[in-house]
Design a protein around this motif. Structure first.
Motif, PDB file in Angstrom:
ATOM      1  N   TYR A 155      -5.086  -0.732   7.680  1.00 55.18           N
ATOM      2  CA  TYR A 155      -3.658  -0.450   7.790  1.00 55.18           C
ATOM      3  C   TYR A 155      -3.341   1.035   7.958  1.00 55.18           C
ATOM      4  N   PHE A 156      -4.094   1.879   7.265  1.00 57.89           N
ATOM      5  CA  PHE A 156      -3.814   3.318   7.288  1.00 57.89           C
ATOM      6  C   PHE A 156      -5.108   4.108   7.418  1.00 57.89           C
ATOM      7  N   SER A 157      -5.009   5.252   8.085  1.00 56.74           N
ATOM      8  CA  SER A 157      -6.191   6.091   8.263  1.00 56.74           C
ATOM      9  C   SER A 157      -6.379   7.096   7.130  1.00 56.74           C
ATOM     10  N   SER A 158      -5.358   7.280   6.301  1.00 54.43           N
ATOM     11  CA  SER A 158      -5.443   8.259   5.215  1.00 54.43           C
ATOM     12  C   SER A 158      -4.388   7.958   4.157  1.00 54.43           C
ATOM     13  N   LYS A 159      -4.527   8.595   3.011  1.00 52.99           N
ATOM     14  CA  LYS A 159      -3.517   8.419   1.959  1.00 52.99           C
ATOM     15  C   LYS A 159      -2.178   9.001   2.400  1.00 52.99           C
ATOM     16  N   VAL A 169      -7.763   6.984  -1.899  1.00 47.73           N
ATOM     17  CA  VAL A 169      -7.574   5.735  -1.170  1.00 47.73           C
ATOM     18  C   VAL A 169      -7.972   4.555  -2.054  1.00 47.73           C
ATOM     19  N   GLU A 170      -9.062   4.746  -2.823  1.00 49.85           N
ATOM     20  CA  GLU A 170      -9.524   3.680  -3.716  1.00 49.85           C
ATOM     21  C   GLU A 170      -8.465   3.317  -4.742  1.00 49.85           C
ATOM     22  N   ALA A 171      -7.812   4.334  -5.299  1.00 48.52           N
ATOM     23  CA  ALA A 171      -6.771   4.084  -6.303  1.00 48.52           C
ATOM     24  C   ALA A 171      -5.583   3.349  -5.686  1.00 48.52           C
ATOM     25  N   ILE A 172      -5.229   3.725  -4.478  1.00 51.66           N
ATOM     26  CA  ILE A 172      -4.120   3.049  -3.794  1.00 51.66           C
ATOM     27  C   ILE A 172      -4.477   1.587  -3.548  1.00 51.66           C
ATOM     28  N   ALA A 173      -5.692   1.354  -3.042  1.00 55.41           N
ATOM     29  CA  ALA A 173      -6.129  -0.016  -2.769  1.00 55.41           C
ATOM     30  C   ALA A 173      -6.144  -0.844  -4.052  1.00 55.41           C
ATOM     31  N   ASP A 174      -6.663  -0.263  -5.143  1.00 53.75           N
ATOM     32  CA  ASP A 174      -6.703  -0.984  -6.422  1.00 53.75           C
ATOM     33  C   ASP A 174      -5.298  -1.339  -6.895  1.00 53.75           C
ATOM     34  N   SER A 206      -8.821  -4.448  -0.999  1.00 58.47           N
ATOM     35  CA  SER A 206     -10.062  -3.689  -0.911  1.00 58.47           C
ATOM     36  C   SER A 206      -9.861  -2.379  -0.169  1.00 58.47           C
ATOM     37  N   ARG A 207     -10.839  -1.493  -0.314  1.00 61.15           N
ATOM     38  CA  ARG A 207     -10.828  -0.217   0.412  1.00 61.15           C
ATOM     39  C   ARG A 207     -10.842  -0.487   1.919  1.00 61.15           C
ATOM     40  N   ARG A 208     -11.586  -1.492   2.321  1.00 63.52           N
ATOM     41  CA  ARG A 208     -11.653  -1.847   3.738  1.00 63.52           C
ATOM     42  C   ARG A 208     -10.292  -2.319   4.238  1.00 63.52           C
ATOM     43  N   THR A 209      -9.591  -3.097   3.416  1.00 64.52           N
ATOM     44  CA  THR A 209      -8.261  -3.549   3.808  1.00 64.52           C
ATOM     45  C   THR A 209      -7.337  -2.362   3.991  1.00 64.52           C
ATOM     46  N   LEU A 225       0.832  -1.210   0.000  1.00 64.06           N
ATOM     47  CA  LEU A 225       0.000   0.000   0.000  1.00 64.06           C
ATOM     48  C   LEU A 225       0.865   1.259   0.000  1.00 64.06           C
ATOM     49  N   HIS A 226       1.912   1.247   0.799  1.00 63.98           N
ATOM     50  CA  HIS A 226       2.838   2.390   0.838  1.00 63.98           C
ATOM     51  C   HIS A 226       3.476   2.619  -0.526  1.00 63.98           C
ATOM     52  N   GLU A 227       3.972   1.554  -1.141  1.00 65.99           N
ATOM     53  CA  GLU A 227       4.638   1.686  -2.441  1.00 65.99           C
ATOM     54  C   GLU A 227       3.647   2.105  -3.525  1.00 65.99           C
ATOM     55  N   ALA A 228       2.415   1.621  -3.444  1.00 66.82           N
ATOM     56  CA  ALA A 228       1.393   2.041  -4.410  1.00 66.82           C
ATOM     57  C   ALA A 228       1.097   3.530  -4.258  1.00 66.82           C
ATOM     58  N   ALA A 229       1.018   3.997  -3.016  1.00 67.44           N
ATOM     59  CA  ALA A 229       0.762   5.423  -2.768  1.00 67.44           C
ATOM     60  C   ALA A 229       1.887   6.283  -3.325  1.00 67.44           C
ATOM     61  N   LEU A 230       3.121   5.880  -3.087  1.00 66.37           N
ATOM     62  CA  LEU A 230       4.268   6.631  -3.606  1.00 66.37           C
ATOM     63  C   LEU A 230       4.271   6.646  -5.131  1.00 66.37           C
ATOM     64  N   SER A 231       4.065   5.486  -5.722  1.00 62.71           N
ATOM     65  CA  SER A 231       4.112   5.371  -7.178  1.00 62.71           C
ATOM     66  C   SER A 231       3.013   6.195  -7.839  1.00 62.71           C
ATOM     67  N   LEU A 232       1.804   6.108  -7.324  1.00 59.64           N
ATOM     68  CA  LEU A 232       0.683   6.866  -7.908  1.00 59.64           C
ATOM     69  C   LEU A 232       0.885   8.371  -7.750  1.00 59.64           C
TER      70      LEU A 232
END
Length: 198
Positions: free
Chosen positions: A54-58, A37-42, A47-50, A19-26
């Motif tokens: 783990y995290f409260s925010s992007k 958050v949806e884009a990071i989860a995808d 899932s968005r719930r997952t 999730l962290h690496e997806a957030a950085l990359s996006l």
């Protein structure tokens, strides 16, 4: 810890890292404003719930790496001899920490970190990542101090040390003219000189 628990913890750590690496990359590709958050989860195939487990925010997902690295710094500080003067122990741990991070040149996360600097609104979240470990560091330092007001002095020392590291790294990202370890060493030496009245 049994094998099942160990496997579960490794899976959690892997999901958190994904999730962290997806957030950085996006953020590097699309910018912060459009990041959801949806884009990071995808991107991490969860899932968005997952994500919410783990995290409260992007922003928290973006700065997970900082928190992880700072926890490693805490570990290195804890490994220093207890009878060593606190500032010397902090300085030695910081030097080893920087050498570990940058021993093979610029790590991949640093390029992404430079890109995040285009978003000044994230500065508060970076400070929060440092603040999250400040109390733990103060607790470690309290064992190394003697005399009056140990609780206050340990918190001041922890906050000062972490602020110096944060500023030194930011300065180096803006002016990478010398190795980061030299910038950190200079910053810590300047702080030591200032507090000793020289």
């Amino acid at each position: 810890m049994d094998e099942t628990t160990g496997l579960r913890e490794r899976k959690k750590a892997a999901t958190r890292l994904a999730l962290h690496e997806a957030a950085l990359s996006l953020t590097a590709e699309q910018g912060l404003d459009g990041l959801t958050v949806e884009a990071i989860a995808d991107a991490a195939n969860v899932s968005r719930r997952t994500f919410s487990n783990y995290f409260s925010s992007k922003e928290e997902a973006l700065f997970h790496g900082d928190t992880t690295r700072l926890r490693r710094l805490l570990q290195l500080i804890g490994e220093q001899p207890v009878d060593e003067p606190p500032w010397a122990a902090l300085s030695r741990a910081a030097q080893r920490f920087i050498e570990e991070l940058f021993g093979d040149g610029d790590p991949p996360w640093l390029t992404q970190r430079r890109q995040l600097r285009r978003h000044p609104g994230l500065a508060a979240h970076q400070v929060a990542a440092y603040s999250a470990v400040e109390r733990e560091l103060a607790g470690e330092l309290a064992h190394r101090l003697t005399g009056a007001d140990v609780a206050l002095r340990s918190r001041v020392l922890a906050a000062t040390f972490l602020a110096i590291l944060r500023v030194a790294v930011q300065h180096w990202i803006e002016h990478p003219n010398e190795p980061l370890v030299d910038t950190v060493r200079t910053a810590l030496a300047e702080a030591a000189a200032a507090t000793s009245g020289r």
